[in-house]
Design a protein around this motif. Structure first.
Motif, PDB file in Angstrom:
ATOM      1  N   ASN A 410       0.818  -1.216   0.000  1.00  0.00           N
ATOM      2  CA  ASN A 410       0.000   0.000   0.000  1.00  0.00           C
ATOM      3  C   ASN A 410       0.852   1.267   0.000  1.00  0.00           C
ATOM      4  O   ASN A 410       0.473   2.281  -0.583  1.00  0.00           O
ATOM      5  CB  ASN A 410      -0.931   0.017   1.222  1.00  0.00           C
ATOM      6  N   LEU A 413       2.099   2.200  -3.724  1.00  0.00           N
ATOM      7  CA  LEU A 413       1.198   2.391  -4.859  1.00  0.00           C
ATOM      8  C   LEU A 413       1.543   3.643  -5.660  1.00  0.00           C
ATOM      9  O   LEU A 413       1.395   3.685  -6.889  1.00  0.00           O
ATOM     10  CB  LEU A 413      -0.259   2.449  -4.386  1.00  0.00           C
ATOM     11  N   LEU A 416       4.014   3.154  -8.400  1.00  0.00           N
ATOM     12  CA  LEU A 416       3.581   2.387  -9.565  1.00  0.00           C
ATOM     13  C   LEU A 416       2.823   3.249 -10.566  1.00  0.00           C
ATOM     14  O   LEU A 416       2.147   2.734 -11.450  1.00  0.00           O
ATOM     15  CB  LEU A 416       2.685   1.219  -9.130  1.00  0.00           C
ATOM     16  N   ARG A 417       2.937   4.568 -10.412  1.00  0.00           N
ATOM     17  CA  ARG A 417       2.249   5.474 -11.331  1.00  0.00           C
ATOM     18  C   ARG A 417       3.230   6.094 -12.301  1.00  0.00           C
ATOM     19  O   ARG A 417       4.391   6.296 -12.002  1.00  0.00           O
ATOM     20  CB  ARG A 417       1.552   6.610 -10.573  1.00  0.00           C
ATOM     21  N   GLN A 447      -0.630  -1.090 -11.942  1.00  0.00           N
ATOM     22  CA  GLN A 447      -1.485  -0.763 -10.800  1.00  0.00           C
ATOM     23  C   GLN A 447      -2.648  -1.748 -10.683  1.00  0.00           C
ATOM     24  O   GLN A 447      -3.039  -2.133  -9.570  1.00  0.00           O
ATOM     25  CB  GLN A 447      -2.019   0.663 -10.950  1.00  0.00           C
ATOM     26  N   HIS A 448      -3.188  -2.159 -11.836  1.00  0.00           N
ATOM     27  CA  HIS A 448      -4.270  -3.153 -11.830  1.00  0.00           C
ATOM     28  C   HIS A 448      -3.786  -4.444 -11.161  1.00  0.00           C
ATOM     29  O   HIS A 448      -4.499  -5.042 -10.341  1.00  0.00           O
ATOM     30  CB  HIS A 448      -4.721  -3.417 -13.267  1.00  0.00           C
ATOM     31  N   ALA A 450      -1.382  -4.677  -9.001  1.00  0.00           N
ATOM     32  CA  ALA A 450      -1.153  -4.403  -7.578  1.00  0.00           C
ATOM     33  C   ALA A 450      -2.456  -4.522  -6.784  1.00  0.00           C
ATOM     34  O   ALA A 450      -2.495  -5.123  -5.694  1.00  0.00           O
ATOM     35  CB  ALA A 450      -0.541  -3.022  -7.407  1.00  0.00           C
ATOM     36  N   HIS A 451      -3.539  -3.943  -7.314  1.00  0.00           N
ATOM     37  CA  HIS A 451      -4.823  -4.023  -6.613  1.00  0.00           C
ATOM     38  C   HIS A 451      -5.350  -5.460  -6.586  1.00  0.00           C
ATOM     39  O   HIS A 451      -5.975  -5.884  -5.612  1.00  0.00           O
ATOM     40  CB  HIS A 451      -5.838  -3.087  -7.283  1.00  0.00           C
TER      41      HIS A 451
END
Length: 763
Positions: A410, A413, A416-417, A447-448, A450-451
């Motif tokens: 978390n 995150l 990861l952008r 990111q997808h 990661a979630h």
């Protein structure tokens, strides 16, 4: 009882003859000729690897070469493994040294370092992570990949840091940062490597070549060890690899190369296809053999694929007739992806295999859109190196950083952008932002993932996520899984599938938006040919009328080359035998003429403006202006309202209504070097004779023609009419030569190279 010498000789002869069974006439010649240096031009699906391995085995079996003295060079480890496997099946076991340029250079350097008491330097394998800290802090995430690419290009071309900036500008490199800044980073990169005793992969080639040339004993030892050289995919060799090959040869002519000039698609990365295209110039004693027969595709696919190459007749098909390729247009990229998913399901049927199909796209951004649609349709997918998320250097760099952390994912995150695209891009910026769009899509997918991982393990760490993500990637790349392949055009090279879907054949993608000069656009044409020629049985081509870039939907136009593809499909029932060669030359000239027009950014902009205007008024585009009128407009290039009426199709009414918009578009571009169209497209007087427009060149050409005629009548070389057109149009390529009346394929083959060289030297 041991066999006598005569029996052994008969056995060897029998084994050698067995290696020639099943070869066609061209392949047989390529395997058995004693000519060296030898270049084998092997078209797609013509049995390139078979010819290469059978030549090595046959020459070993007949005593012409000692297999222990053979070096076979490839560009990938997989290709080297396949080469060794085939040679073992032909009886050569592990006697032949087959490997990549880098692998063999590294092995030789290790011996050299040891012999000279030098400590082996550490090999730099994660270059982007090493280069990123050298960039300005605010550019590390977005530009590290591009700077790394530029350094690799420069080293492949043997360009030192101090020369990079000027040569990058001279060759129109499409860089995000100023060339001078990249040159500074490149210089710092080289110094830091030296300071830390590191070498990169390109250093292996350069250092090995230097050791062979500079250390006489070492060089002689390597040349004694390896005496017979073979190079696969020779169109992809770059100047650095060529320098090492030259050092290995040491003046020897014992060289055989295999490649296809029509599949030269890595010029952007430093490759120099000229080494293959003009093989006999680089190797004056060399011989070239062409393989024209294709064993992969149906005649329909061969004819369609050949349409991507101006002036190239299709390869000869050895397979029976098949289905007609299709071209479809869809409302947007999402609809296109869904349609391909449905087509893939329909094509598979109840008993087929998913692995018999591939979806080929030009960019990584398209790959993810396709992957999403196929997943939603519950179709298993596999990504090929070059199109997969984990193959991107910027993604690798980010994962390396996050993978070192034991903190909760978390907290990472934000790492990861990547910068999103602005929503107010204009049309020109959309094309220029292709790489930004790919990067944004790649990081969005990261990111997808990661979630998705956090939904499985809410307390998961950065290190745990990276391990899981890489396992997911390995699953996608496992060749044993029955899955539809998704790959970029580049990554598809060398592969084949029964069913191929080629998506996104649109202006801005095919050709890619930043390919603006003649050389890069020619490479883009070859890249389209590579994609189309991957299909064995069925070929489906598509494009989308709208495509999303970031947050904005953009109207799209079909690729300017799709017209040639559709023309080929419509005429598949027409024979293409030797009797039709004259008609083929005529088509080539028409294609070249059209290519000069359509390969123009200003014409693309005019067509987009015309189509938008037609759509707004709910009329057919040709009712606004037809293509011939727009082409004449570009050729005549009016600069004032009154001059517009000299263009066929633009009368006083249209000049008054649309003149300002047309002149504004022309004013945004530099005038291309396109000959004015003939009547009735242009309402102007006939041009004066060539002798009046450039008498010096006309006189020089006549003298050159007399020298070429060598005592025969001058018109047997070229007629006066052909000379006049040569003076007027001054062609610079073989394609442009074919557009000259009186110059066909035979004369291009006989005089083309000398003529182009002569014209290039004239003032």
């Amino acid at each position: 009882m041991a066999p006598d010498e005569n029996t052994l000789h008969l056995d060897e002869s029998s084994n050698a003859d067995a290696l020639l069974v099943g070869l066609n006439e061209e392949q047989h010649l390529a395997v058995t000729t004693d000519a060296t240096p030898l270049a084998i031009h092997a078209g797609a699906g013509s049995g390139k690897t078979r010819v290469l391995t059978h030549r090595i085995a046959w020459r070993a079996e007949t005593g012409r070469e000692d297999p222990r003295r053979v070096m076979a060079l490839t560009f990938t480890r997989k290709a080297a493994a396949e080469l060794r496997h085939r040679l073992r099946r032909l009886g050569l076991r592990d006697q032949v040294a087959a490997g990549t340029f880098h692998a063999i250079a590294f092995a030789q350097l290790r011996n050299w370092w040891q012999d000279n008491g030098q400590k082996e330097p550490e090999l730099l394998t994660r270059k982007i992570g090493f280069i990123a800290p050298l960039l300005p802090r605010d550019r590390r995430t977005t530009d590290a990949l591009d700077v790394t690419t530029e350094i690799e290009w420069a080293k492949a071309r043997r360009i030192r840091p101090e020369a990079y900036a000027s040569l990058a500008e001279e060759t129109s490199r499409n860089t995000r940062m100023a060339p001078a800044i990249i040159a500074s980073i490149y210089h710092e990169y080289e110094e830091l490597k030296t300071k830390r005793s590191l070498v990169d992969f390109d250093d292996l080639l350069e250092n090995c070549a230097k050791a062979i040339r500079g250390d006489k004993a070492f060089g002689n030892a390597q040349r004694w060890r390896f005496r017979h050289f073979y190079v696969d995919e020779f169109q992809d060799v770059n100047p650095l690899q060529m320098a090492l090959l030259t050092a290995w040869l040491g003046g020897s002519n014992d060289l055989c190369v295999v490649g296809d000039p029509d599949q030269a698609i890595y010029g952007w990365n430093g490759a120099e296809a000229d080494h293959l295209v003009r093989f006999t110039t680089h190797f004056p004693d060399g011989q070239v053999i062409d393989l024209h027969q294709n064993y992969r595709s149906t005649p329909q696919i061969l004819r369609t694929a050949a349409s991507a190459l101006v002036g190239r007749p299709p390869l000869l098909a050895n397979r029976p007739s098949g289905s007609t390729p299709t071209v479809t247009v869809h409302a947007d990229d999402q609809a296109e992806a869904r349609a391909i998913a449905q087509s893939a399901r329909d094509s598979k049927g109840p008993t087929g295999r998913w692995a018999h199909q591939a979806v080929l796209v030009r960019t990584n951004a398209q790959a993810e859109t396709m992957a999403t649609a196929l997943r939603q349709a519950q179709i298993p997918i596999r990504t090929r190196a070059g199109s997969g998320l984990m193959d991107r250097a910027d993604i690798k760099g980010t994962l390396t950083m996050v993978g070192r952390s034991k903190r909760p994912l978390n907290e990472h995150l934000g790492d990861l952008r990547s910068g999103d695209l602005p929503a107010d891009l204009n049309d020109a910026q959309e094309i220029e932002s292709a790489r930004d769009s790919e990067r944004a899509n790649a990081f969005a997918e990261l990111q997808h993932l990661a979630h998705e991982y956090l939904s499985l393990d809410p307390g998961g760490t950065g290190a745990g996520f990276v391990k899981w993500a890489r396992e997911q990637a390995r699953t996608h790349q496992d060749d044993s899984i029955d899955a539809v392949e998704i790959a970029t055009f580049h990554a598809a090279k060398g592969l084949e599938w029964p069913i191929v879907h080629v998506a996104g054949v649109e202006q801005g993608l095919v050709p890619i938006g930043h390919a603006r000069d003649t050389r890069s656009r020619a490479e883009e044409r070859r890249l389209l040919y590579v994609a189309l020629s991957r299909a064995k049985d069925h070929l489906h081509i598509s494009w989308a009328a709208e495509r999303r870039f970031g947050e904005k939907m953009s109207r799209r136009q079909p690729s300017p080359w799709l017209e040639d593809v559709e023309f080929a499909i419509l005429n598949l029932d027409q024979p293409l035998e030797k009797a039709q060669q004259a008609q083929r030359v005529k088509q080539v000239r028409q294609q070249v003429s059209r290519k000069q027009e359509t390969d123009s950014p200003v014409l693309d902009t005019l067509k987009t403006w015309r189509n938008d205007l037609a759509r707004a008024n709910d009329v057919d585009p040709w009712k606004v202006f037809n293509n011939a009128t727009l082409e004449a407009l570009v050729a005549l290039w009016p600069t004032e309202q009154e001059q517009l009426v000299a263009v066929s199709g633009i009368g006083p009414f249209k000049a008054d209504r649309h003149g300002k918009a047309l002149l504004d578009i022309l004013g945004r571009f530099e005038r291309p070097n396109i000959p004015a169209p003939s009547a009735p497209a242009a309402k102007k007087k006939a041009a004066p004779p060539a002798a009046q427009t450039n008498p010096d060149l006309a006189s020089a050409l006549k003298k050159w023609r007399m020298d070429q005629a060598a005592g025969k009548p001058a018109f047997t070389v070229f007629t006066n009419a052909s000379l006049d057109q040569l003076v007027t149009h001054r062609p610079t390529t073989e394609e442009e030569l074919l557009a000259i009346t009186g110059i066909g394929p035979a004369k291009v083959a006989r005089f083309g190279e000398a003529l182009l060289s002569f014209l290039a030297q004239q003032p």
